[in-house]
Design a protein around this motif. Structure first.
Motif, PDB file in Angstrom:
ATOM      1  N   ARG A   1      52.039  75.447  90.423  1.00  0.00           N
ATOM      2  CA  ARG A   1      51.748  74.043  90.117  1.00  0.00           C
ATOM      3  C   ARG A   1      50.710  73.907  89.016  1.00  0.00           C
ATOM      4  O   ARG A   1      50.777  72.977  88.198  1.00  0.00           O
ATOM      5  CB  ARG A   1      51.264  73.349  91.399  1.00  0.00           C
ATOM      6  N   ARG A   2      49.745  74.791  88.985  1.00  0.00           N
ATOM      7  CA  ARG A   2      48.751  74.726  87.917  1.00  0.00           C
ATOM      8  C   ARG A   2      49.406  74.937  86.560  1.00  0.00           C
ATOM      9  O   ARG A   2      49.087  74.241  85.588  1.00  0.00           O
ATOM     10  CB  ARG A   2      47.660  75.784  88.142  1.00  0.00           C
TER      11      ARG A   2
ATOM     12  N   TYR B   1      56.654  73.921  92.846  1.00  0.00           N
ATOM     13  CA  TYR B   1      55.741  72.789  92.987  1.00  0.00           C
ATOM     14  C   TYR B   1      54.920  72.895  94.267  1.00  0.00           C
ATOM     15  O   TYR B   1      53.743  72.574  94.300  1.00  0.00           O
ATOM     16  CB  TYR B   1      56.537  71.483  92.981  1.00  0.00           C
TER      17      TYR B   1
ATOM     18  N   ALA C   1      50.871  68.781  80.171  1.00  0.00           N
ATOM     19  CA  ALA C   1      49.840  68.297  79.245  1.00  0.00           C
ATOM     20  C   ALA C   1      50.132  68.689  77.809  1.00  0.00           C
ATOM     21  O   ALA C   1      49.695  68.008  76.873  1.00  0.00           O
ATOM     22  CB  ALA C   1      48.471  68.824  79.677  1.00  0.00           C
TER      23      ALA C   1
ATOM     24  N   SER D   1      52.152  61.823  82.284  1.00  0.00           N
ATOM     25  CA  SER D   1      52.958  62.791  83.038  1.00  0.00           C
ATOM     26  C   SER D   1      52.999  62.442  84.522  1.00  0.00           C
ATOM     27  O   SER D   1      54.003  62.686  85.201  1.00  0.00           O
ATOM     28  CB  SER D   1      52.404  64.206  82.843  1.00  0.00           C
ATOM     29  N   SER D   2      51.912  61.857  85.042  1.00  0.00           N
ATOM     30  CA  SER D   2      51.903  61.466  86.454  1.00  0.00           C
ATOM     31  C   SER D   2      52.938  60.381  86.731  1.00  0.00           C
ATOM     32  O   SER D   2      53.548  60.341  87.810  1.00  0.00           O
ATOM     33  CB  SER D   2      50.508  60.981  86.846  1.00  0.00           C
TER      34      SER D   2
ATOM     35  N   ASN E   1      51.178  71.698  85.589  1.00  0.00           N
ATOM     36  CA  ASN E   1      50.280  70.663  85.073  1.00  0.00           C
ATOM     37  C   ASN E   1      49.876  70.935  83.625  1.00  0.00           C
ATOM     38  O   ASN E   1      49.818  70.013  82.807  1.00  0.00           O
ATOM     39  CB  ASN E   1      49.035  70.572  85.956  1.00  0.00           C
ATOM     40  N   GLU E   2      49.603  72.196  83.311  1.00  0.00           N
ATOM     41  CA  GLU E   2      49.227  72.527  81.938  1.00  0.00           C
ATOM     42  C   GLU E   2      50.415  72.383  80.992  1.00  0.00           C
ATOM     43  O   GLU E   2      50.251  71.957  79.844  1.00  0.00           O
ATOM     44  CB  GLU E   2      48.657  73.942  81.876  1.00  0.00           C
TER      45      GLU E   2
END
Length: 399
Positions: free
Chosen positions: A240-241, A299, A248, A375-376, A244-245
């Motif tokens: 998941r990290r 995820y 971004a 993105s959220s 997220n990157e």
């Protein structure tokens, strides 16, 4: 081919292979640049000091023992005396086998009985080498320089055949370990081993080449820690990290899909968590092979994500549909509890039945638009699409 490259070739070459090539090339031309001399003189000590600190901080006893082994080898190669050739030949045989032994160790901490034993073995070899350096060992030297076979190309190599045999054995075992577990540190041990023959035959000093081998191992530990933070251990997919990157870094156009395994809780409740883990790995394998330039992520739980950079949702839907069909068409066999792991020499009179489980997935996809620029917001829209797919009966794709 794509899977083979991503699983073996890239982890083997990047970054350790590049570091090895840079070290060999750089150390060969460094003497021609006198301004580099002060930096090269502190390089070995810096690698040892920083490596020991990182080994302690990341609880990597293999790195600590490997660096101590390289420092021991450098000390023994610097000895002078009547039996210095014997020490050199003995070290050429012992060094790859010692490195292999360190690579095979499990990470169980330094301050324990096993750690004290390994440290004692290394110190004993250092003391024995220092003691033998001043004593001629003609018979042993002759054995260490003997030929097992008479092949012309072996005579042209700088190491004797016993040392070559030790290196070949260590290379085969380490290569097999890397094939089974292509982790950065396992690849680092392979490249460090390849650097050792260069160090043993370098003139006038092997120190820098041994330090380069240590540096490769230090980078391997750092890469291992990075992989643990960004990659899911169970499925092998980025975690998941990493998702997220990746989100971004994406531009103004992409599609995000959320994937959920249908009725996953029933697999765990009815068949146990081991079967549930097998299902997760099977689905992850199909996700890793998604077409259309998609990249899959774990995820959390039974949920996965797939990103399609620079693609509208209409372009991504056919690839998601193909992914859904690939999972639904896969035959997942549940191994019975009494079924042997290996095929017996003689079949049983009434072999246990093997259950075939049906696995399906539901997928929700959403595209980044002007109304959902963050993105959220795209993730929330994909989650809502996934909810619609599950509410409509599962095993389908919704956008």
């Amino acid at each position: 081919m794509r899977f083979f490259l991503s699983r073996l070739i890239y982890p083997f070459l990047l970054p350790n292979g590049l570091l090895f090539a840079a070290a060999v090339l750089g150390l060969s031309v460094a003497p021609q640049f006198p301004p580099l001399a002060p930096y090269l003189s502190v390089f070995p000590a810096a690698v040892l000091g920083v490596g020991l600190i990182l080994g302690w901080r990341f609880n990597s006893t293999r790195l600590i023992f490997a660096l101590l082994l390289l420092a021991m080898a450098d000390a023994l190669l610097g000895l002078r005396g009547a039996a210095a050739p014997f020490v050199h030949n003995a070290l050429a045989c012992a060094l790859p086998l010692n490195l292999l032994g360190v690579a095979l160790l499990a990470e169980r901490g330094l301050v324990n009985r096993r750690g004290a034993l390994v440290l004692g073995v290394l110190l004993t070899q250092l003391a024995a080498g220092a003691w033998l350096a001043a004593r001629p060992m003609i018979r042993a030297t002759a054995w260490l320089e003997s030929d097992f076979v008479h092949l012309p190309f072996l005579d042209r190599l700088p190491l004797a055949q016993p040392a070559l045999a030790a290196f070949a054995l260590a290379l085969l075992v380490l290569a097999f370990r890397f094939y089974r577990n292509p982790a950065p540190l396992e690849g680092g041990f392979l490249w460090a081993l390849l650097a050792m023959p260069i160090a043993l035959t370098s003139v006038p000093s092997p120190t820098l080449h041994l330090a380069a081998a240590g540096f490769i191992l230090v980078v391997g530990v750092i890469e291992n820690s990075h992989a643990m933070a960004y990659r899911d251990d169970l499925t092998g997919l980025p975690g998941r990290r990493a998702l997220n990157e990746a989100l971004a870094r994406l531009g103004s156009r992409y599609t995000l899909a959320m994937v959920d395994i249908d009725h996953f809780k029933k697999f765990n409740d009815k068949h146990g968590h081991d079967v549930g883990d097998q299902v997760l790995r099977m689905v992850a394998g199909r996700l890793a092979a998604v077409t259309g330039g998609g990249k899959a992520f774990r995820y959390g739980g039974e949920e996965f994500s797939v990103i399609f950079p620079r693609k509208a949702v209409e372009e991504a839907l056919p690839h998601l549909e193909a992914l859904r069909e690939a999972v639904a068409g896969a035959r997942f066999h549940h191994r019975g509890k009494d079924r042997p792991k290996k095929k017996p020499a003689r079949p049983r009179p009434s072999p246990p039945r093997e259950k075939t489980l049906s696995v399906t997935i539901s997928i929700g996809a959403a595209e980044k638009t002007g109304q959902r620029g963050a993105s959220s917001q795209v993730l929330k829209a994909a989650d809502q699409a996934l909810y619609r797919a599950k509410k409509a009966g599962r095993n389908q794709v919704c956008d």
